[in-house]
Design a protein around this motif. Structure first.
Motif, mmCIF file in Angstrom:
data_model
loop_
_atom_site.group_PDB
_atom_site.id
_atom_site.type_symbol
_atom_site.label_atom_id
_atom_site.label_comp_id
_atom_site.label_asym_id
_atom_site.label_seq_id
_atom_site.Cartn_x
_atom_site.Cartn_y
_atom_site.Cartn_z
ATOM 1 N N ARG A 57 0.839 -1.210 0.000
ATOM 2 C CA ARG A 57 0.000 0.000 0.000
ATOM 3 C C ARG A 57 0.873 1.259 0.000
ATOM 4 N NH1 ARG A 57 -3.595 -3.335 3.220
ATOM 5 N NH2 ARG A 57 -2.436 -2.863 5.110
ATOM 6 N N LYS A 58 1.927 1.245 0.792
ATOM 7 C CA LYS A 58 2.832 2.393 0.881
ATOM 8 C C LYS A 58 3.499 2.666 -0.476
ATOM 9 C CE LYS A 58 6.802 3.967 3.596
ATOM 10 N NZ LYS A 58 7.747 3.587 4.667
ATOM 11 N N PHE A 59 3.954 1.597 -1.134
ATOM 12 C CA PHE A 59 4.580 1.771 -2.439
ATOM 13 C C PHE A 59 3.566 2.306 -3.444
ATOM 14 C CE2 PHE A 59 5.686 0.233 -6.690
ATOM 15 C CZ PHE A 59 6.902 0.881 -6.846
ATOM 16 N N ASN A 60 2.366 1.729 -3.475
ATOM 17 C CA ASN A 60 1.338 2.182 -4.419
ATOM 18 C C ASN A 60 0.974 3.642 -4.201
ATOM 19 O OD1 ASN A 60 1.111 -0.207 -5.869
ATOM 20 N ND2 ASN A 60 -0.364 -1.062 -4.429
ATOM 21 N N ALA A 61 0.995 4.098 -2.966
ATOM 22 C CA ALA A 61 0.688 5.493 -2.661
ATOM 23 C C ALA A 61 1.768 6.435 -3.199
ATOM 24 C CB ALA A 61 0.527 5.686 -1.155
ATOM 25 N N MET A 62 2.972 5.931 -3.411
ATOM 26 C CA MET A 62 4.079 6.739 -3.932
ATOM 27 C C MET A 62 4.045 6.859 -5.456
ATOM 28 S SD MET A 62 7.124 5.145 -1.550
ATOM 29 C CE MET A 62 8.414 5.838 -2.554
ATOM 30 N N VAL A 63 3.321 5.944 -6.113
ATOM 31 C CA VAL A 63 3.316 5.879 -7.575
ATOM 32 C C VAL A 63 2.243 6.800 -8.142
ATOM 33 C CG1 VAL A 63 2.964 4.378 -9.573
ATOM 34 C CG2 VAL A 63 4.204 3.517 -7.571
ATOM 35 N N LEU A 91 7.008 8.231 -10.070
ATOM 36 C CA LEU A 91 6.689 8.440 -8.668
ATOM 37 C C LEU A 91 6.187 9.865 -8.478
ATOM 38 C CD1 LEU A 91 9.713 6.673 -6.933
ATOM 39 C CD2 LEU A 91 7.426 5.758 -7.366
ATOM 40 N N LYS A 92 5.320 10.058 -7.504
ATOM 41 C CA LYS A 92 4.789 11.395 -7.222
ATOM 42 C C LYS A 92 5.942 12.351 -6.937
ATOM 43 C CE LYS A 92 0.428 9.651 -5.499
ATOM 44 N NZ LYS A 92 -0.396 9.343 -4.330
ATOM 45 N N GLY A 93 5.935 13.495 -7.617
ATOM 46 C CA GLY A 93 6.971 14.497 -7.430
ATOM 47 C C GLY A 93 8.291 14.153 -8.078
ATOM 48 N N GLY A 94 8.320 13.100 -8.887
ATOM 49 C CA GLY A 94 9.572 12.685 -9.510
ATOM 50 C C GLY A 94 9.428 12.508 -11.008
ATOM 51 N N ASP A 95 10.510 12.103 -11.616
ATOM 52 C CA ASP A 95 10.529 11.859 -13.053
ATOM 53 C C ASP A 95 10.131 10.419 -13.340
ATOM 54 O OD1 ASP A 95 11.501 14.438 -13.607
ATOM 55 O OD2 ASP A 95 13.583 13.778 -13.309
ATOM 56 N N ARG A 96 9.688 10.182 -14.540
ATOM 57 C CA ARG A 96 9.404 8.824 -14.989
ATOM 58 C C ARG A 96 10.732 8.071 -15.004
ATOM 59 N NH1 ARG A 96 6.099 7.291 -20.508
ATOM 60 N NH2 ARG A 96 6.539 5.053 -20.468
ATOM 61 N N GLN A 97 10.697 6.821 -14.544
ATOM 62 C CA GLN A 97 11.921 6.031 -14.468
ATOM 63 C C GLN A 97 11.646 4.558 -14.726
ATOM 64 O OE1 GLN A 97 13.439 5.624 -10.351
ATOM 65 N NE2 GLN A 97 11.603 6.740 -9.731
ATOM 66 N N THR A 98 12.684 3.854 -15.105
ATOM 67 C CA THR A 98 12.618 2.419 -15.275
ATOM 68 C C THR A 98 13.388 1.790 -14.128
ATOM 69 O OG1 THR A 98 12.496 2.631 -17.670
ATOM 70 C CG2 THR A 98 13.153 0.491 -16.806
ATOM 71 N N VAL A 99 12.703 0.935 -13.381
ATOM 72 C CA VAL A 99 13.308 0.251 -12.237
ATOM 73 C C VAL A 99 13.431 -1.222 -12.600
ATOM 74 C CG1 VAL A 99 13.035 -0.351 -9.808
ATOM 75 C CG2 VAL A 99 12.253 1.875 -10.631
ATOM 76 N N THR A 100 14.657 -1.750 -12.528
ATOM 77 C CA THR A 100 14.888 -3.159 -12.828
ATOM 78 C C THR A 100 15.485 -3.812 -11.598
ATOM 79 O OG1 THR A 100 15.264 -2.664 -15.153
ATOM 80 C CG2 THR A 100 16.091 -4.775 -14.342
#
Length: 119
Positions: A57-63, A91-100
């Protein structure tokens, strides 16, 4: 379910971004999640299914937005399996990114008892 069946099912859940459903169905009540040491906002180790749900839930709230998730075919060895998970997210307040990340799972008595992530 066998380890191969669990691995295949989890990979499919992840491809569909259904992480909560995966935890509900495939994880043991005492499951443990281990993050890399450098993930801001998250504990290194999370224990128990309810704590894992809260972490999700915490992670989803950041997205802010999701633009796709890919998962490699699982690699299975005994009671463990792994796959590479790649998420294209903003992420909210951030740039689009690719996480691997390399995701490694251990299975006991037909349930996932541990997950560990490497970036």
């Amino acid at each position: 379910m066998t380890v191969a069946q669990i691995a295949s099912r989890l990979a499919e859940y992840c491809r569909n971004q259904e992480f909560s459903l995966a935890q509900q169905e495939l994880y043991a009540d005492e499951a443990v999640s281990i993050e890399p040491a450098d993930v801001p906002g998250f504990e290194k180790e999370t224990k128990g299914k309810e704590a894992l749900r809260e972490k999700d839930r915490k992670f989803n709230a950041m997205v802010e937005s999701r633009h796709g998730t890919t998962v490699s075919e699982p690699l299975i060895a005994g009671n463990a399996f792994s796959f590479v998970l790649t998420m294209d997210i903003k992420l909210k307040g951030g740039d689009r990114q690719t996480v691997t990340e390399l995701c490694v799972f251990t299975v006991k008595n037909g349930k996932i008892v541990s997950e560990q992530f490497f970036m």
